[in-house]
Design an enzyme around this catalytic site. Structure first.
Site, PDB file in Angstrom:
ATOM      1  N   GLN A 143       0.936  -1.279   0.107  1.00 46.65           N
ATOM      2  CA  GLN A 143      -0.418  -0.172  -0.358  1.00 46.65           C
ATOM      3  C   GLN A 143       0.560   1.518  -0.002  1.00 46.65           C
ATOM      4  O   GLN A 143       1.811   0.894   0.174  1.00 46.65           O
ATOM      5  CB  GLN A 143      -0.768  -0.085   1.670  1.00 46.65           C
ATOM      6  CG  GLN A 143      -2.083  -0.695   1.319  1.00 46.65           C
ATOM      7  CD  GLN A 143      -2.069  -2.198   1.636  1.00 46.65           C
ATOM      8  OE1 GLN A 143      -1.163  -2.321   2.690  1.00 46.65           O
ATOM      9  NE2 GLN A 143      -3.105  -2.639   1.236  1.00 46.65           N
ATOM     10  N   CYS A 181      -6.209   1.175   6.963  1.00 46.75           N
ATOM     11  CA  CYS A 181      -5.576   0.057   7.382  1.00 46.75           C
ATOM     12  C   CYS A 181      -4.475   0.351   8.604  1.00 46.75           C
ATOM     13  O   CYS A 181      -3.825   1.416   8.994  1.00 46.75           O
ATOM     14  CB  CYS A 181      -3.956   0.521   6.117  1.00 46.75           C
ATOM     15  SG  CYS A 181      -2.642  -0.540   6.206  1.00 46.75           S
ATOM     16  N   GLY A 182      -4.535  -0.779   9.590  1.00 38.15           N
ATOM     17  CA  GLY A 182      -3.871  -0.997  10.471  1.00 38.15           C
ATOM     18  C   GLY A 182      -2.399  -0.864  10.985  1.00 38.15           C
ATOM     19  O   GLY A 182      -2.149  -0.393  11.164  1.00 38.15           O
ATOM     20  N   HIS A 196     -13.955  -6.993   5.868  1.00 43.53           N
ATOM     21  CA  HIS A 196     -13.325  -8.375   5.893  1.00 43.53           C
ATOM     22  C   HIS A 196     -14.370  -9.460   5.222  1.00 43.53           C
ATOM     23  O   HIS A 196     -15.386  -9.536   6.836  1.00 43.53           O
ATOM     24  CB  HIS A 196     -12.984  -9.201   7.563  1.00 43.53           C
ATOM     25  CG  HIS A 196     -11.315  -7.700   7.174  1.00 43.53           C
ATOM     26  ND1 HIS A 196      -9.931  -8.088   6.790  1.00 43.53           N
ATOM     27  CD2 HIS A 196     -11.131  -6.124   7.419  1.00 43.53           C
ATOM     28  CE1 HIS A 196      -9.307  -6.613   7.227  1.00 43.53           C
ATOM     29  NE2 HIS A 196     -10.293  -6.170   7.484  1.00 43.53           N
ATOM     30  N   GLU A 215      -5.249  -9.932   1.106  1.00 40.49           N
ATOM     31  CA  GLU A 215      -5.867  -8.508   0.991  1.00 40.49           C
ATOM     32  C   GLU A 215      -6.238  -8.275  -0.141  1.00 40.49           C
ATOM     33  O   GLU A 215      -5.748  -8.533  -1.586  1.00 40.49           O
ATOM     34  CB  GLU A 215      -4.741  -7.612   1.635  1.00 40.49           C
ATOM     35  CG  GLU A 215      -4.364  -7.626   2.772  1.00 40.49           C
ATOM     36  CD  GLU A 215      -3.934  -6.258   3.041  1.00 40.49           C
ATOM     37  OE1 GLU A 215      -3.615  -5.411   2.705  1.00 40.49           O
ATOM     38  OE2 GLU A 215      -3.028  -6.468   4.247  1.00 40.49           O
ATOM     39  N   CYS A 224      -1.315  -8.037   7.896  1.00 47.03           N
ATOM     40  CA  CYS A 224      -2.645  -7.351   7.666  1.00 47.03           C
ATOM     41  C   CYS A 224      -3.467  -6.755   9.059  1.00 47.03           C
ATOM     42  O   CYS A 224      -4.139  -8.100   9.470  1.00 47.03           O
ATOM     43  CB  CYS A 224      -3.938  -8.011   6.786  1.00 47.03           C
ATOM     44  SG  CYS A 224      -5.375  -7.041   7.065  1.00 47.03           S
ATOM     45  N   GLY A 225      -3.012  -5.790   9.518  1.00 48.44           N
ATOM     46  CA  GLY A 225      -3.640  -5.018  10.856  1.00 48.44           C
ATOM     47  C   GLY A 225      -4.973  -5.198  10.822  1.00 48.44           C
ATOM     48  O   GLY A 225      -5.632  -5.835  11.771  1.00 48.44           O
ATOM     49  N   GLY A 227      -6.895  -7.358   9.056  1.00 48.43           N
ATOM     50  CA  GLY A 227      -7.173  -8.764   8.880  1.00 48.43           C
ATOM     51  C   GLY A 227      -6.696  -9.519  10.213  1.00 48.43           C
ATOM     52  O   GLY A 227      -8.121 -10.288  10.669  1.00 48.43           O
TER      53      GLY A 227
END
Ligand SMILES: N[C@H](CCC[C@H](N)C(=O)O)C(=O)O
Length: 291
Positions: A47, A76-77, A169, A218, A227-228, A230
């Site tokens: 990203q 976005c984590g 998700h 993702e 994936c945070g 996620g």
């Protein structure tokens, strides 16, 4: 045009972080964003995080998230932790807690000891139309405090729990993560018509009530090392299904995240707290062609 960037990662989920306050990137095209993220022709990243001036009075900054495919998304984590590290290293703020506007939400971020960063990711969104998820025609089953849906694909049908952390998700529990067909079924779930905005496909293996292993295919980026959001969605899904207890250590290919959700005390409106690493790899500048 020439732009300066910082390459960073959060548990192996990698980012191009760009200061859009002191650089004018308002005319960047989707093709130019894709060029930057391209691992052969550009810098390469899962990203891009674009930092801008806030549009709301209670935020100190705003950041935008652009996926590898050029699609702009809501949350976005891992990127939020790298954002904290970036503004600290660039001395863009001296506040202990940083409020940042991300799409339609306000995140409160703070640094912890040992180089870790804690993010209050807000409460999960479980109201199906807001995910967005349209279950019509799908088989469903009640599992403890949530409902799973059977998602049919040409490679089989999968019981998923839809959860949004600002971004959508679909989380499924698998027996053996290393044998899960993530690369085969991930794209089929990502593009499933029941998720009109596409979806991030999470595959979690329950190790014990406070530990999971997780892989995420993702939306807009393919399988990432971590994936945070996620991880947050998977823990929420596991707690609602009665198989996990907070806090949960989430083991991903790129590293470990700690996710806490005090659902037992505060119900579904409790905020999800995520703690994990954020690393700066290198800085650079690149000349972006007109595309
Ligand atoms: N691919 C995601 C955005 C990045 C999320 C992920 N990198 C994280 O750490 O949360 C989406 O399209 O919703």
């Amino acid at each position: 045009m020439e732009l300066h960037f910082t390459k960073m990662h959060g548990a192996g989920n990698d980012f191009i972080v760009i200061d859009g306050i002191h650089q004018d990137l308002s005319n960047m095209s989707r093709a130019q964003w894709r060029y930057l993220a391209d691992r052969q022709f550009g810098i390469g990243a899962d990203q891009i995080l674009l930092i801008e001036k806030p549009t709301r009075p209670d935020a100190e900054f705003k950041y935008r998230i652009i996926n590898h495919d050029g699609s702009e998304v809501e949350q976005c984590g891992n990127g939020s932790r790298c954002f904290v590290r970036f503004v600290r290293e660039k001395n863009l703020t001296d506040k202990k807690q940083i409020s940042v506007e991300v799409a339609h939400t306000l995140l409160v971020l703070s640094e912890k000891d040992h180089g870790l960063v804690e993010v209050n990711m807000g409460a999960p969104v479980l109201d199906l139309p807001l995910i967005p998820f349209h279950p019509s025609g799908l088989e469903s089953r009640v599992t403890a405090d949530t409902i799973n849906y059977l998602l049919p694909t040409k490679e089989g049908s999968f019981w998923v729990t839809p959860v949004s952390m600002g971004n959508p998700h679909a989380v499924q529990i698998v027996d053996a993560l290393d044998k899960a067909p993530v690369l085969l079924t991930g794209p089929l779930i990502e593009h499933h018509p029941s998720f009109p905005a596409r979806v991030n496909a999470g595959f979690m293996q329950i190790i014990d009530r406070n530990t999971i292993h997780l892989r995420v295919f993702e939306r807009g980026s393919g399988e990432t090392l971590s994936c945070g959001t996620g991880a947050c969605a998977a823990v929420v899904a596991g707690i609602l299904q009665g198989v996990l207890d907070s806090p949960v250590s989430v083991h991903t290919k790129g590293g470990e995240l700690l996710i806490e959700w005090q659902y037992a005390n505060d119900g579904k409106n409790a905020s999800v707290m995520m703690t994990g690493p954020a690393e700066t790899v290198f800085e650079g500048k690149i000349s972006v062609p007109d595309l």
